[in-house]
Design a protein around this motif. Structure first.
Motif, PDB file in Angstrom:
ATOM      1  N   ALA A 251      -9.869  52.335 -25.536  1.00  0.00           N
ATOM      2  CA  ALA A 251      -8.960  53.112 -24.700  1.00  0.00           C
ATOM      3  C   ALA A 251      -8.528  52.299 -23.482  1.00  0.00           C
ATOM      4  CB  ALA A 251      -9.631  54.410 -24.256  1.00  0.00           C
ATOM      5  N   SER A 252      -9.452  51.564 -22.890  1.00  0.00           N
ATOM      6  CA  SER A 252      -9.114  50.724 -21.741  1.00  0.00           C
ATOM      7  C   SER A 252      -8.143  49.626 -22.152  1.00  0.00           C
ATOM      8  CB  SER A 252     -10.364  50.099 -21.138  1.00  0.00           C
ATOM      9  OG  SER A 252     -11.209  51.107 -20.639  1.00  0.00           O
TER      10      SER A 252
ATOM     11  N   LEU B 157      -6.035  49.755 -24.656  1.00  0.00           N
ATOM     12  CA  LEU B 157      -4.750  50.401 -24.939  1.00  0.00           C
ATOM     13  C   LEU B 157      -3.999  50.697 -23.646  1.00  0.00           C
ATOM     14  CD1 LEU B 157      -2.838  51.683 -27.029  1.00  0.00           C
ATOM     15  CD2 LEU B 157      -4.089  53.806 -26.720  1.00  0.00           C
ATOM     16  N   ILE B 158      -4.708  51.137 -22.630  1.00  0.00           N
ATOM     17  CA  ILE B 158      -4.069  51.464 -21.354  1.00  0.00           C
ATOM     18  C   ILE B 158      -3.567  50.194 -20.672  1.00  0.00           C
ATOM     19  CG2 ILE B 158      -4.540  52.309 -19.023  1.00  0.00           C
ATOM     20  CD1 ILE B 158      -6.384  54.415 -20.435  1.00  0.00           C
ATOM     21  N   LEU B 159      -4.358  49.128 -20.708  1.00  0.00           N
ATOM     22  CA  LEU B 159      -3.970  47.896 -20.028  1.00  0.00           C
ATOM     23  C   LEU B 159      -2.858  47.151 -20.761  1.00  0.00           C
ATOM     24  CD1 LEU B 159      -7.448  46.585 -18.892  1.00  0.00           C
ATOM     25  CD2 LEU B 159      -5.680  47.601 -17.477  1.00  0.00           C
ATOM     26  N   HIS B 160      -2.896  47.144 -22.106  1.00  0.00           N
ATOM     27  CA  HIS B 160      -1.932  46.359 -22.882  1.00  0.00           C
ATOM     28  C   HIS B 160      -0.826  47.197 -23.506  1.00  0.00           C
ATOM     29  CE1 HIS B 160      -4.508  42.899 -22.372  1.00  0.00           C
ATOM     30  NE2 HIS B 160      -5.519  43.576 -22.849  1.00  0.00           N
ATOM     31  N   LYS B 161      -0.937  48.500 -23.473  1.00  0.00           N
ATOM     32  CA  LYS B 161       0.044  49.469 -23.997  1.00  0.00           C
ATOM     33  C   LYS B 161       0.152  49.460 -25.522  1.00  0.00           C
ATOM     34  CE  LYS B 161       1.328  50.079 -19.711  1.00  0.00           C
ATOM     35  NZ  LYS B 161       0.271  49.370 -19.011  1.00  0.00           N
ATOM     36  N   ARG B 162      -0.508  48.531 -26.196  1.00  0.00           N
ATOM     37  CA  ARG B 162      -0.448  48.459 -27.661  1.00  0.00           C
ATOM     38  C   ARG B 162      -1.611  47.607 -28.154  1.00  0.00           C
ATOM     39  NH1 ARG B 162       4.803  45.692 -29.991  1.00  0.00           N
ATOM     40  NH2 ARG B 162       5.624  47.632 -29.246  1.00  0.00           N
ATOM     41  N   ILE B 163      -2.342  48.090 -29.165  1.00  0.00           N
ATOM     42  CA  ILE B 163      -3.413  47.288 -29.756  1.00  0.00           C
ATOM     43  C   ILE B 163      -3.358  47.423 -31.268  1.00  0.00           C
ATOM     44  CG2 ILE B 163      -4.975  47.362 -27.771  1.00  0.00           C
ATOM     45  CD1 ILE B 163      -6.550  49.552 -29.176  1.00  0.00           C
TER      46      ILE B 163
ATOM     47  N   TYR C 135     -14.995  58.471 -18.485  1.00  0.00           N
ATOM     48  CA  TYR C 135     -14.719  58.132 -19.879  1.00  0.00           C
ATOM     49  C   TYR C 135     -14.416  56.643 -20.055  1.00  0.00           C
ATOM     50  CZ  TYR C 135     -14.416  63.034 -21.244  1.00  0.00           C
ATOM     51  OH  TYR C 135     -14.709  64.336 -21.510  1.00  0.00           O
ATOM     52  N   LEU C 136     -13.607  56.078 -19.162  1.00  0.00           N
ATOM     53  CA  LEU C 136     -13.128  54.709 -19.357  1.00  0.00           C
ATOM     54  C   LEU C 136     -14.071  53.640 -18.823  1.00  0.00           C
ATOM     55  CD1 LEU C 136      -9.348  55.095 -18.531  1.00  0.00           C
ATOM     56  CD2 LEU C 136     -10.455  55.083 -20.751  1.00  0.00           C
ATOM     57  N   LYS C 137     -14.715  53.900 -17.674  1.00  0.00           N
ATOM     58  CA  LYS C 137     -15.688  52.975 -17.070  1.00  0.00           C
ATOM     59  C   LYS C 137     -15.084  51.629 -16.666  1.00  0.00           C
ATOM     60  CE  LYS C 137     -19.467  55.136 -19.545  1.00  0.00           C
ATOM     61  NZ  LYS C 137     -18.659  56.245 -20.007  1.00  0.00           N
ATOM     62  N   GLN C 138     -13.785  51.584 -16.370  1.00  0.00           N
ATOM     63  CA  GLN C 138     -13.113  50.378 -15.872  1.00  0.00           C
ATOM     64  C   GLN C 138     -12.108  50.786 -14.807  1.00  0.00           C
ATOM     65  OE1 GLN C 138     -11.253  47.756 -18.632  1.00  0.00           O
ATOM     66  NE2 GLN C 138     -13.074  47.512 -19.899  1.00  0.00           N
ATOM     67  N   LYS C 139     -12.286  50.250 -13.599  1.00  0.00           N
ATOM     68  CA  LYS C 139     -11.399  50.613 -12.491  1.00  0.00           C
ATOM     69  C   LYS C 139      -9.961  50.207 -12.760  1.00  0.00           C
ATOM     70  CE  LYS C 139     -14.755  50.353  -8.762  1.00  0.00           C
ATOM     71  NZ  LYS C 139     -15.140  49.672  -7.515  1.00  0.00           N
ATOM     72  N   GLU C 140      -9.777  49.011 -13.347  1.00  0.00           N
ATOM     73  CA  GLU C 140      -8.426  48.520 -13.589  1.00  0.00           C
ATOM     74  C   GLU C 140      -7.662  49.444 -14.526  1.00  0.00           C
ATOM     75  OE1 GLU C 140     -11.161  46.608 -14.305  1.00  0.00           O
ATOM     76  OE2 GLU C 140     -11.204  45.416 -12.484  1.00  0.00           O
ATOM     77  N   ALA C 141      -8.347  49.922 -15.563  1.00  0.00           N
ATOM     78  CA  ALA C 141      -7.702  50.807 -16.530  1.00  0.00           C
ATOM     79  C   ALA C 141      -7.347  52.143 -15.878  1.00  0.00           C
ATOM     80  CB  ALA C 141      -8.608  51.026 -17.731  1.00  0.00           C
TER      81      ALA C 141
ATOM     82  N   THR D 239      -6.677  52.718 -12.635  1.00  0.00           N
ATOM     83  CA  THR D 239      -5.540  52.562 -11.732  1.00  0.00           C
ATOM     84  C   THR D 239      -4.244  52.350 -12.506  1.00  0.00           C
ATOM     85  OG1 THR D 239      -6.014  50.206 -11.513  1.00  0.00           O
ATOM     86  CG2 THR D 239      -6.899  51.648  -9.820  1.00  0.00           C
ATOM     87  N   GLU D 240      -4.293  51.596 -13.603  1.00  0.00           N
ATOM     88  CA  GLU D 240      -3.098  51.394 -14.440  1.00  0.00           C
ATOM     89  C   GLU D 240      -2.633  52.722 -15.033  1.00  0.00           C
ATOM     90  OE1 GLU D 240      -0.133  49.126 -16.531  1.00  0.00           O
ATOM     91  OE2 GLU D 240      -1.462  48.611 -14.866  1.00  0.00           O
ATOM     92  N   LEU D 241      -3.583  53.549 -15.467  1.00  0.00           N
ATOM     93  CA  LEU D 241      -3.246  54.843 -16.055  1.00  0.00           C
ATOM     94  C   LEU D 241      -2.562  55.744 -15.034  1.00  0.00           C
ATOM     95  CD1 LEU D 241      -3.503  56.835 -18.439  1.00  0.00           C
ATOM     96  CD2 LEU D 241      -5.725  57.472 -17.545  1.00  0.00           C
ATOM     97  N   PHE D 242      -3.106  55.809 -13.827  1.00  0.00           N
ATOM     98  CA  PHE D 242      -2.541  56.705 -12.826  1.00  0.00           C
ATOM     99  C   PHE D 242      -1.279  56.155 -12.180  1.00  0.00           C
ATOM    100  CE2 PHE D 242      -6.616  58.717 -13.258  1.00  0.00           C
ATOM    101  CZ  PHE D 242      -6.351  60.056 -13.003  1.00  0.00           C
TER     102      PHE D 242
END
Length: 187
Positions: free
Chosen positions: A25-26, A28-34, A69-75, A77-80
């Protein structure tokens, strides 16, 4: 009996499955496609869509829930910051699964899972208001820039003509070099 227990365990125990879905999920959020298998993509879709719905409301509580759920700050912040404003008016169905064929090694059914609003081929290249924000202004003078651009264009055109003639002369004068071979060497 296991009637009405429709949940794909993906051949993993609960801790491994949760960690894998969180990592996917992280990504997918960071790269927009996997790219992944169809079974993992379907499980990921069920995992991600409630998280994306939760991100529509930007509050401390919803950020903490998503982070659990995600456990990654970067993901998070990118999501929001980028994904939530783009999907604010969409009532659901934030992801799409596109099947790509079978994997060469084991024949697994492969696919691409992506966010619906982040594919320019399907959205016809229409940019939302958030993506077309004004560029940051610089301190440089505009009038000087236009005159320099015209001078640079003429200099570049002259250099291109000179470079086009130079390779032809270099090819004619270059000596022939024998190819190196591996004959006689131990492998």
């Amino acid at each position: 009996m296991r009637h009405n227990k429709n949940f794909n365990h993906l051949g993993r125990q609960a801790g491994h499955r949760k960690a894998m879905l969180s990592n996917m999920a992280s990504s997918l959020i960071l790269h927009k496609r996997i790219e992944t298998t169809v079974a993992k993509a379907k499980a990921l879709k069920r995992f991600v869509e409630p998280i994306v719905t939760k991100s529509k409301e930007d509050s401390t509580h919803s950020r903490r829930i998503v982070f659990s759920y995600l456990k990654q700050k970067e993901a998070v912040t990118e999501l929001f910051r980028t994904i939530a404003p783009k999907i604010a008016d969409r009532p659901g169905g934030y992801t799409r699964i596109l099947k790509t064929g079978f994997r060469l090694g084991d024949g697994a059914d492969m696919c691409i899972i992506e966010f619906v609003d982040f594919n320019e081929a399907y959205t016809l290249g229409i940019q939302p208001a958030a993506a077309t924000e004004a560029k940051p202004k610089t301190r440089r003078s505009r009038s000087k820039k236009t005159t320099d651009a015209v001078e640079d264009a003429t200099v570049v055109a002259e250099k291109k003509n000179a470079k086009a003639a130079a390779p032809k002369a270099a090819k004619a004068s270059a000596p022939k070099v024998a190819k190196k071979t591996n004959v006689g060497k131990k492998m």
